[in-house]
Design an enzyme around this catalytic site. Structure first.
Site, short mmCIF file in Angstrom:
data_model
loop_
_atom_site.label_atom_id
_atom_site.label_comp_id
_atom_site.label_asym_id
_atom_site.label_seq_id
_atom_site.Cartn_x
_atom_site.Cartn_y
_atom_site.Cartn_z
N ASP A 69 -46.16 -24.83 35.97
CA ASP A 69 -47.16 -26.17 35.42
C ASP A 69 -47.09 -26.68 34.03
OD1 ASP A 69 -48.29 -23.88 34.96
OD2 ASP A 69 -50.29 -23.95 35.61
N GLU A 91 -57.64 -20.28 45.01
CA GLU A 91 -56.60 -19.89 44.33
C GLU A 91 -55.35 -20.38 45.16
OE1 GLU A 91 -56.68 -19.30 41.09
OE2 GLU A 91 -54.87 -18.60 40.65
N GLU A 112 -50.58 -16.95 26.73
CA GLU A 112 -52.16 -17.00 26.72
C GLU A 112 -52.66 -17.05 25.26
OE1 GLU A 112 -53.77 -17.68 29.46
OE2 GLU A 112 -52.90 -16.79 30.93
N GLU A 164 -58.53 -27.14 36.40
CA GLU A 164 -57.50 -28.13 36.65
C GLU A 164 -58.18 -29.32 37.47
OE1 GLU A 164 -57.12 -24.78 36.71
OE2 GLU A 164 -55.61 -24.75 35.23
C1 DMJ Z 1 -55.86 -22.36 31.42
O1 DMJ Z 1 -55.71 -21.08 30.48
C2 DMJ Z 1 -55.10 -23.35 31.14
O2 DMJ Z 1 -55.33 -24.52 31.59
C3 DMJ Z 1 -53.61 -22.90 31.59
O3 DMJ Z 1 -52.48 -23.95 31.46
C4 DMJ Z 1 -53.50 -22.58 33.06
N1 DMJ Z 1 -54.55 -21.64 33.25
C5 DMJ Z 1 -55.64 -21.66 32.82
C6 DMJ Z 1 -56.95 -22.27 33.57
O4 DMJ Z 1 -56.69 -22.27 35.00
#
Ligand code: DMJ
Length: 590
Positions: free
Chosen positions: A291, A395, A146, A414
């Site tokens: 992902d 979610e 993060e 997304e």
């Molecule tokens: C973001 O911090 C980024 O897009 C990450 O790759 C996935 N999750 C969050 C948003 O949903």
């Protein structure tokens, strides 16, 4: 699934109109147009400009409120108009503490959105605040992943925007600027390194204390995306400061994950132990937990040009389609359910869950980048159908019961992201309509007293008092770029790439220059190698593509081993998914 989601067929057909023009098997736009077709076939210039301005207003409502009520804290509480920082009283509150670290997160994450909005003055002001007031020398234990995507990526992006001599976003450079953002990026990244140094495999610990390193008794299980989505930011930093240690660490982590792929299917799980290299979670899918690992293989290749990253992406993408895709084979013809990508058991590809998650909506965007356009359109259409049903994405959505499994929506980007990328690739006004729906529902459902709020439940639309930093850095940015067709990012789209947090990075020749032999740095030291081999005795099965791209050379360079001799001792491996020529292996002796 068919009946409720049959709406996705309509969206799919509409979306395919411009893409398939003259080529596809069908064309549903027969004159006279139906009411739905008329709605999606075009959008007026006035309407597009109104949507752009409304998106701008949405950003500033969130940003100004953050600055007024929350700064210098990390996040805005948009209902009670206050700020939020780490939960120091409750260290186990990782929902908060993984992300917030007492470093004005939202301000840093929003920097390049200010540039993209053409607000050079506020950008310079924000840069000054960051440089003067933010320190990473904090007793905060945060997730490396993060902090990397939200902070490091933002700092690098802002620094590179300032340095751009063409000034496409106006004069972003404070007159006194002397590379301070890059210094901060370097300082922050140096605080991530203990996560790698302390691990027995080379995979990073998921969390570090910014001051102390990896805390005593720290958890050793990391999601795959957490360990394997560092290469873009780390590679850019290494190349900017001339220190290979960051790119080396990220490449090595990717290499370790690659070695841990299942010998039969070639799939990765979603959670792995950084010390044993054993899979703790054996779910394989394209959403949460995995992902951005796929995304960064492709994006690292786009940015740095290493064929090996592209090979890994291609091999993985093929396996995703082979094992995870369900539904009719051709998206826009034939019979069967609308295609979707399910979560499978990494050991055999069997369906493991009946839900898809909202993070998976980004996969359509990856498919755009990979050039798999029909499939991207198809994937996106499914999520649009779900979005229309609730006004946002839950979610988790259960595709068997046709209802949400996990109810919240934290303003995730997304679906907006893939809508934007699809519009860039197709220019089909359908996607502007999708964007309008997104904007309308965000304003109707999530707007609170002083910002935009997380939806607690898509069933009753109750809100939670939290506005995550990615709302300004991604959701607003992608929506604005969708409508602002003349934005410098769109006019020069071949010059920019988005990180997984939506930060723009230049696609520049200097990033593709080989300043060091990255293959050498991707080697794994003998102790780590022994740990990995114990976890996956068949590891060499999954190295076939690397051997094919650089036959015989790769292993010699990293280990000094004469590979022609090693390869002559191998025998065919008979698992499904390993039927490419050259996939030979033998188990390691423990
Ligand atoms: C973001 O911090 C980024 O897009 C990450 O790759 C996935 N999750 C969050 C948003 O949903």
């Amino acid at each position: 699934m068919v009946s409720t989601l049959s709406l996705s067929l309509v969206f799919l057909h509409l979306a395919l109109q411009s893409f398939c023009y003259g080529e596809c098997a069908f064309n549903i736009f027969r004159y006279p147009l139906t009411r739905v077709e008329r709605k999606y076939a075009s959008i007026s210039e006035n309407e597009r400009l109104r949507l752009k301005e409304d998106t701008r207003d949405m950003f500033y409502f969130g940003y100004d409120s953050y600055m007024k009520y929350a700064y210098p804290k990390d996040e805005l509480n948009p209902i009670y108009c206050s700020g939020r920082g780490p939960d120091y009283d409750n260290p186990s509150n990782i929902n908060i503490n993984d992300i917030l670290g007492d470093y004005s997160l939202t301000l840093i994450d929003a920097l390049d959105t200010l540039a993209i909005l053409g607000d050079a003055e506020e950008f310079r002001k924000a840069v000054k605040l960051v440089i003067e007031n933010v320190s990473f020398d904090k007793n905060s234990t945060v997730q490396v992943f993060e902090a990397n995507i939200r902070l490091l990526g933002a700092l690098l992006s802002a620094h590179l925007l300032i340095q751009d001599e063409n000034k496409p976003f106006g004069d972003l450079e404070p007159e006194w600027y002397d590379g301070e953002l890059l210094e901060m990026a370097s300082d922050l990244a140096s605080r991530f390194l203990p996560a790698f140094d302390n691990s027995k495999t080379g995979l990073p610990y998921p969390r570090v204390n910014l001051r102390e390193g990896v805390p005593e008794g720290s958890r050793t299980d990391t999601c795959t995306a957490g360990a394997g989505s560092l290469l873009v930011e780390f590679g850019v930093l290494s190349r900017l400061i001339g220190d290979p240690v960051y790119e080396m660490s990220a490449r090595r982590a990717n290499k370790v994950l690659w070695k841990l792929r299942n010998s039969k299917t070639g799939l990765l799980g979603n959670v792995v132990d950084v010390n044993t290299g054993k899979w703790v979670g054996e779910l394989s899918g394209v959403g949460a937990g995995l992902d951005s690992f796929y995304e960064y293989l492709l994006k690292a290749y786009i940015l740095f040009g290493h064929p090996e990253d592209f090979s890994m992406f291609n091999e993985t993408y093929t396996l995703i389609k082979q094992y995870m895709r369900r539904g009719r084979p051709h998206c826009n013809s034939g019979s069967g359910d609308h295609p979707l990508y399910v979560n499978v058991d990494m050991k055999n590809g069997g369906t493991q869950t009946t839900w898809i998650d909202s993070l998976q909506a980004a996969f359509a965007g990856i498919q755009v980048l990979a050039g798999d356009m029909e499939e991207a359109i198809c994937t996106h259409a499914l999520y649009y159908t779900i979005w229309r049903k609730y006004g946002v994405l839950p979610e988790r959505f259960n595709w068997q019961r046709i209802s949400p499994d996990v109810m919240f929506y934290p303003l995730r980007p997304e679906f907006v992201e893939s809508t934007y990328l699809l519009y860039q690739a197709t220019r089909n006004p359908f996607y502007l309509h999708v964007g309008r729906d997104i904007l309308t529902s965000l304003n109707n459902l999530t707007k609170a007293q002083c910002g935009y709020a997380t939806i607690h439940s898509v069933l009753d639309m109750t809100l939670e008092d939290r506005m995550e930093s990615f709302f300004l850095s991604e959701t607003c940015k992608y929506l604005y770029l969708l409508f602002d067709v003349d934005n410098p990012v769109n006019l020069n789209s071949q010059r920019y790439m988005f990180t997984t947090e939506g930060h723009i990075l230049p696609l520049a020749p200097w990033l593709r220059q080989q300043t060091w032999d990255t293959d050498l740095f991707s080697s794994v030291d003998p102790v780590m190698q022994a740990n990995i081999s114990q976890a996956n005795p068949w590891e060499n099965c999954s190295l076939s593509s690397q051997r094919e791209t650089t036959p015989g050379v790769y292993l010699e360079r990293v280990s000094g081993v004469n590979t022609s001799a090693a390869q002559s001792e191998t025998r065919p491996h008979g698992g499904s998914g390993s039927d490419q020529p050259g996939c030979y292996c033998r188990p390691h002796s423990n």
